[in-house]
Scaffold this active site. Structure first.
Site, PDB file in Angstrom:
ATOM      1  N   CYS A 278       0.856  -1.185   0.000  1.00  0.00           N
ATOM      2  CA  CYS A 278       0.000   0.000   0.000  1.00  0.00           C
ATOM      3  C   CYS A 278       0.892   1.234   0.000  1.00  0.00           C
ATOM      4  CB  CYS A 278      -0.946   0.016   1.185  1.00  0.00           C
ATOM      5  SG  CYS A 278      -2.015   1.478   1.158  1.00  0.00           S
ATOM      6  N   HIS A 349      -7.957   4.867  -2.068  1.00  0.00           N
ATOM      7  CA  HIS A 349      -8.749   6.064  -1.784  1.00  0.00           C
ATOM      8  C   HIS A 349      -8.659   7.068  -2.929  1.00  0.00           C
ATOM      9  CE1 HIS A 349      -7.718   5.075   2.679  1.00  0.00           C
ATOM     10  NE2 HIS A 349      -8.654   4.279   2.197  1.00  0.00           N
TER      11      HIS A 349
END
Length: 399
Positions: A278, A349
């Site tokens: 990530c 996101h």
């Protein structure tokens, strides 16, 4: 990389038909209606898999098959919960799903203090303020010893905040930190819980005697226990880095940096024990060189989240443009495409933009904002693939 999208099931306001139109190839989802710790049956897995496949996509990654708190802190029922976990892994494999993104963060999943922080261009993004989080820790949660965990500069900001915080401001902070970012990801606090702060205190108390070393050993215990099943059924576990990548609320964090990643890969040295890379979580820590980490761990990465964070001089951070921030997504694309171009990837996101805020999407998971990010990343991948001599194909178009 395979272009995937996190989708929250049939109740998600973003439909599979919408995702097919924007070039999504694989779906990242979970059985959100199954309580944590219970076995995922083949029947329920098959039903969701076939529904996804009916729209021309595949169920690429499970995010997530939750690791119960009792496994993390080493409760009396952890062995039973691990057996249930192994059975769920077996059932997923038998239905053709082999990649599991999970986390080992105690109590709190990802944390932000503002879910709609304004950007200069009129959009909004997720934001983490050290002072606001410290205010929650000290004056709302009232955790013992909280003040000693924060720097003098942050404590000074907290006292300035204290002069102007209203009950509405405090309610919003509670909602942002422990409610709206947690419930929809199989979290411990749900939106209809009447006393979320008290429930949160009870959860924290479970970790009273758990330090970093003990949490590491509990993670090793869990991974060692499930590895035979992972080997037999070819299941790839990829842990998500802690978000943010530093200790909070007196809780240990054990996937925050190079040393942490190396530890858990060495602790259970098996190719089925891997990493969700990530870039957003890792870039939220000033101590992390994200590109260097990608180069070092690409061979043990089974899932990629492409997003980026910008860190302000005081340490606060916000989600950045997918073409900006600290992560250098262009270079990350080069690294992962050259190492394993079949890796599933999602943009994670995105900004809230053009009315996203009025459509009831989960925090951080807008449609237009993520579609915009997906367009940026697809352009990056097309360019990188041309550099590398890889044939880039846009799904749903004649080539």
């Amino acid at each position: 990389m395979e272009r995937t999208w996190r989708w929250f099931g049939r109740n998600d306001k973003i439909t599979l038909a919408m995702l097919r139109e924007i070039g999504v190839e694989g779906i990242v989802t979970a059985l959100h209606d199954v309580p944590n710790g219970e076995i995922w049956t083949r029947e329920k897995i098959r039903e969701l898999r076939e529904y996804i496949e009916s729209y021309g996509m595949r169920w690429s990654v499970v995010e997530s098959l939750p690791v119960c708190e009792s496994i993390k802190y080493g409760g009396e029922d952890r062995d039973l919960l691990i057996e249930n976990y192994k059975e769920s892994l077996k059932n997923l494999s038998l239905e053709g799903i082999h990649t599991i993104c999970y986390n080992f963060m105690p109590v709190l999943d990802w944390a932000r203090t503002d879910l709609s922080h304004p950007n200069p261009n009129g959009t909004t993004n997720l934001y983490f303020s050290h002072a606001q989080f410290a205010y929650f820790d000290i004056y709302i949660l009232k955790r013992d010893g909280a003040k000693s965990d924060w720097t003098k500069d942050v404590l000074e900001e907290v006292e300035e905040l204290r002069k102007k915080m209203t009950p509405q401001d405090e309610h919003r902070l509670v909602e942002n930190i422990i409610v709206k970012t947690q419930g929809f990801v199989s979290g411990n606090i749900k939106e209809d819980d009447e006393h979320p702060v008290e429930l949160f205190r009870q959860l924290l108390a479970l970790y009273k005697d758990i330090d970093k070393a003990k949490l590491r050993e509990n993670m090793r215990y869990f991974l060692n226990a499930i590895m035979p099943t992972c080997e037999e059924y070819d299941m790839y576990m990829c842990v998500h880095p802690d978000d943010p990548p530093f200790p909070i609320l007196g809780l240990p964090r054990i996937v925050t940096c190079d040393e942490d990643i190396q530890w858990f890969l060495d602790a259970v040295d098996n190719p089925h024990n891997g990493l969700t890379f990530c870039a957003g979580s890792l870039s939220a820590g000033a101590h992390n060189d994200v590109v260097a980490l990608a180069k070092k761990y690409a061979a043990r990465t089974w899932f990629v989240h492409l997003r980026s964070c910008h860190i302000f001089p005081n340490g606060d951070f916000t989600e950045a443009s997918h073409l900006g921030g600290r992560a250098d997504i262009i270079e990350l694309a080069r690294i992962f495409e050259s190492t394993n171009p079949s890796l599933p990837m999602r943009v994670d996101h995105g900004m809230t933009m053009l009315g996203d805020e009025n459509r009831g999407y989960n925090a951080g998971y807008s449609f237009l904002g993520r579609m915009f990010a997906m367009g940026q990343v697809q352009g990056i991948l097309a360019t990188v693939d041309k550099e590398l001599g890889i044939n880039y194909k846009q799904p749903g178009f004649f080539q």
